[in-house]
Design a protein around this motif. Structure first.
Motif, PDB file in Angstrom:
ATOM      1  N   ARG A 102      13.018  -0.274  -5.442  1.00 20.30           N
ATOM      2  CA  ARG A 102      12.443  -0.884  -4.627  1.00 20.30           C
ATOM      3  C   ARG A 102      11.242  -0.285  -3.951  1.00 20.30           C
ATOM      4  O   ARG A 102      10.231  -0.813  -3.467  1.00 20.30           O
ATOM      5  N   GLN A 103      11.135   1.032  -4.001  1.00 23.58           N
ATOM      6  CA  GLN A 103       9.958   1.727  -3.260  1.00 23.58           C
ATOM      7  C   GLN A 103       8.939   2.159  -4.371  1.00 23.58           C
ATOM      8  O   GLN A 103       7.825   2.461  -3.889  1.00 23.58           O
ATOM      9  N   LEU A 104       8.947   1.764  -5.410  1.00 17.99           N
ATOM     10  CA  LEU A 104       8.076   2.347  -6.509  1.00 17.99           C
ATOM     11  C   LEU A 104       7.716   0.994  -7.284  1.00 17.99           C
ATOM     12  O   LEU A 104       8.449   0.117  -7.123  1.00 17.99           O
ATOM     13  N   LYS A 105       6.413   1.211  -7.919  1.00 22.28           N
ATOM     14  CA  LYS A 105       5.845   0.081  -8.663  1.00 22.28           C
ATOM     15  C   LYS A 105       5.842   0.369 -10.035  1.00 22.28           C
ATOM     16  O   LYS A 105       5.892   1.197 -10.668  1.00 22.28           O
ATOM     17  N   GLY A 106       5.727  -0.847 -10.738  1.00 17.26           N
ATOM     18  CA  GLY A 106       5.409  -0.639 -12.447  1.00 17.26           C
ATOM     19  C   GLY A 106       6.698  -0.115 -13.045  1.00 17.26           C
ATOM     20  O   GLY A 106       7.893  -0.399 -12.624  1.00 17.26           O
ATOM     21  N   HIS A 144      11.839  12.498  -6.584  1.00 16.02           N
ATOM     22  CA  HIS A 144      12.405  11.469  -5.475  1.00 16.02           C
ATOM     23  C   HIS A 144      12.618  12.238  -4.265  1.00 16.02           C
ATOM     24  O   HIS A 144      12.228  11.796  -3.073  1.00 16.02           O
ATOM     25  N   GLY A 145      13.225  13.206  -4.365  1.00 21.52           N
ATOM     26  CA  GLY A 145      13.859  13.933  -3.039  1.00 21.52           C
ATOM     27  C   GLY A 145      12.570  14.442  -2.325  1.00 21.52           C
ATOM     28  O   GLY A 145      12.490  14.228  -1.145  1.00 21.52           O
ATOM     29  N   GLN A 146      11.479  15.109  -3.138  1.00 23.04           N
ATOM     30  CA  GLN A 146      10.341  15.746  -2.532  1.00 23.04           C
ATOM     31  C   GLN A 146       9.441  14.505  -1.933  1.00 23.04           C
ATOM     32  O   GLN A 146       9.111  14.777  -0.686  1.00 23.04           O
ATOM     33  N   LEU A 147       9.459  13.168  -2.151  1.00 21.91           N
ATOM     34  CA  LEU A 147       8.649  12.382  -1.685  1.00 21.91           C
ATOM     35  C   LEU A 147       9.343  11.443  -0.834  1.00 21.91           C
ATOM     36  O   LEU A 147       8.898  10.497  -0.059  1.00 21.91           O
ATOM     37  N   GLY A 148      10.771  11.589  -0.751  1.00 10.68           N
ATOM     38  CA  GLY A 148      11.527  10.719   0.209  1.00 10.68           C
ATOM     39  C   GLY A 148      11.996   9.492  -0.366  1.00 10.68           C
ATOM     40  O   GLY A 148      12.071   8.397   0.567  1.00 10.68           O
ATOM     41  N   ILE A 149      11.929   9.426  -1.584  1.00 12.33           N
ATOM     42  CA  ILE A 149      12.332   8.172  -2.331  1.00 12.33           C
ATOM     43  C   ILE A 149      13.856   7.949  -2.445  1.00 12.33           C
ATOM     44  O   ILE A 149      14.443   8.707  -3.066  1.00 12.33           O
ATOM     45  N   SER A 203       0.900  -1.116  -0.057  1.00 12.46           N
ATOM     46  CA  SER A 203      -0.081  -0.008   0.093  1.00 12.46           C
ATOM     47  C   SER A 203       0.845   1.048  -0.200  1.00 12.46           C
ATOM     48  O   SER A 203       0.562   2.003  -0.734  1.00 12.46           O
ATOM     49  N   HIS A 204       2.024   1.248   0.925  1.00 11.56           N
ATOM     50  CA  HIS A 204       3.014   2.330   0.881  1.00 11.56           C
ATOM     51  C   HIS A 204       3.402   2.530  -0.399  1.00 11.56           C
ATOM     52  O   HIS A 204       3.882   3.640  -0.939  1.00 11.56           O
ATOM     53  N   GLN A 205       3.844   1.311  -1.190  1.00 10.27           N
ATOM     54  CA  GLN A 205       4.606   1.493  -2.386  1.00 10.27           C
ATOM     55  C   GLN A 205       3.576   2.046  -3.525  1.00 10.27           C
ATOM     56  O   GLN A 205       4.116   2.823  -4.148  1.00 10.27           O
ATOM     57  N   GLY A 208       2.174   9.167  -6.102  1.00 11.57           N
ATOM     58  CA  GLY A 208       2.862  10.723  -5.934  1.00 11.57           C
ATOM     59  C   GLY A 208       3.639  10.950  -6.611  1.00 11.57           C
ATOM     60  O   GLY A 208       3.868  12.068  -7.415  1.00 11.57           O
ATOM     61  N   PHE A 209       4.675   9.969  -7.353  1.00  7.19           N
ATOM     62  CA  PHE A 209       5.634  10.006  -8.033  1.00  7.19           C
ATOM     63  C   PHE A 209       5.007  10.639  -9.384  1.00  7.19           C
ATOM     64  O   PHE A 209       5.594  11.491 -10.160  1.00  7.19           O
ATOM     65  N   GLU A 210       3.875   9.743  -9.798  1.00 11.12           N
ATOM     66  CA  GLU A 210       3.439   9.887 -11.173  1.00 11.12           C
ATOM     67  C   GLU A 210       2.732  11.277 -11.184  1.00 11.12           C
ATOM     68  O   GLU A 210       3.021  12.062 -12.109  1.00 11.12           O
ATOM     69  N   ALA A 211       2.252  11.932 -10.131  1.00 10.31           N
ATOM     70  CA  ALA A 211       1.699  13.157 -10.151  1.00 10.31           C
ATOM     71  C   ALA A 211       2.772  14.198 -10.255  1.00 10.31           C
ATOM     72  O   ALA A 211       2.513  15.328 -10.947  1.00 10.31           O
ATOM     73  N   CYS A 212       3.815  13.944  -9.581  1.00 10.51           N
ATOM     74  CA  CYS A 212       5.047  15.130  -9.700  1.00 10.51           C
ATOM     75  C   CYS A 212       5.650  15.185 -11.097  1.00 10.51           C
ATOM     76  O   CYS A 212       5.780  16.006 -11.443  1.00 10.51           O
TER      77      CYS A 212
END
Length: 147
Positions: free
Chosen positions: A125-129, A115-120, A36-38, A44-48
């Motif tokens: 490992r942290q994103l999907k697809g 990535h920096g804005q979202l803390g990635i 769920s977190h991923q 969020g990354f897609e929106a950015c």
């Protein structure tokens, strides 16, 4: 005496199975939360990335709409040459053909900011697809080879 050992053996087996089931449920809950977190990070990354400047380059007129026949032929020749040299098709940025890696490098720089804005810190490992692929990771070997 044999009768007292048998129930104790069954009791141990029942306790072991119970603990195993509890462990599986806990593992499932932890995996669900991680997934769920991923998914949230990916959304969020897609929106950015939707606000990226390179997205505007894809809305420019097609080359055939702004170039003469001679200019188009020169661009076709340049396209073939870049494809032979790099193995990747160049991208039309609205004015000229740009090698794919050069064009995509700006998207990687923007992705790094997202990535920096979202803390990635580990996108693979942290994103999907699609966004979990090395090509979107500014620290992957794909980008270290071109610097």
């Amino acid at each position: 005496m044999d009768n007292t050992r048998e129930p104790a053996g069954h009791l141990s087996a029942i306790i072991a199975i119970g603990l195993l089931l509890i462990g599986l449920v806990v593992f499932g809950v932890v995996q669900q939360k991680a997934s769920s977190h991923q998914a949230e990070l990916t959304k969020g990354f897609e929106a950015c990335m939707e606000s990226a400047p390179f997205k505007q380059a894809l809305k420019v007129p097609r080359p055939e709409a702004v170039l003469t026949n001679e200019q188009l032929q020169a661009n076709f020749d340049a396209f073939d040459q870049m494809l032979k040299e790099t193995g990747l098709p160049p991208i039309w940025n609205g004015k000229t053909l740009v090698p794919w890696k050069e064009f995509h490098k700006s998207s990687i720089e923007f992705a790094s900011q997202c990535h920096g804005q979202l803390g990635i810190d580990q996108p693979q490992r942290q994103l999907k697809g699609t966004y979990a692929k090395p090509v979107w990771d500014p620290n992957s070997s794909i980008w270290r080879q071109t610097d």
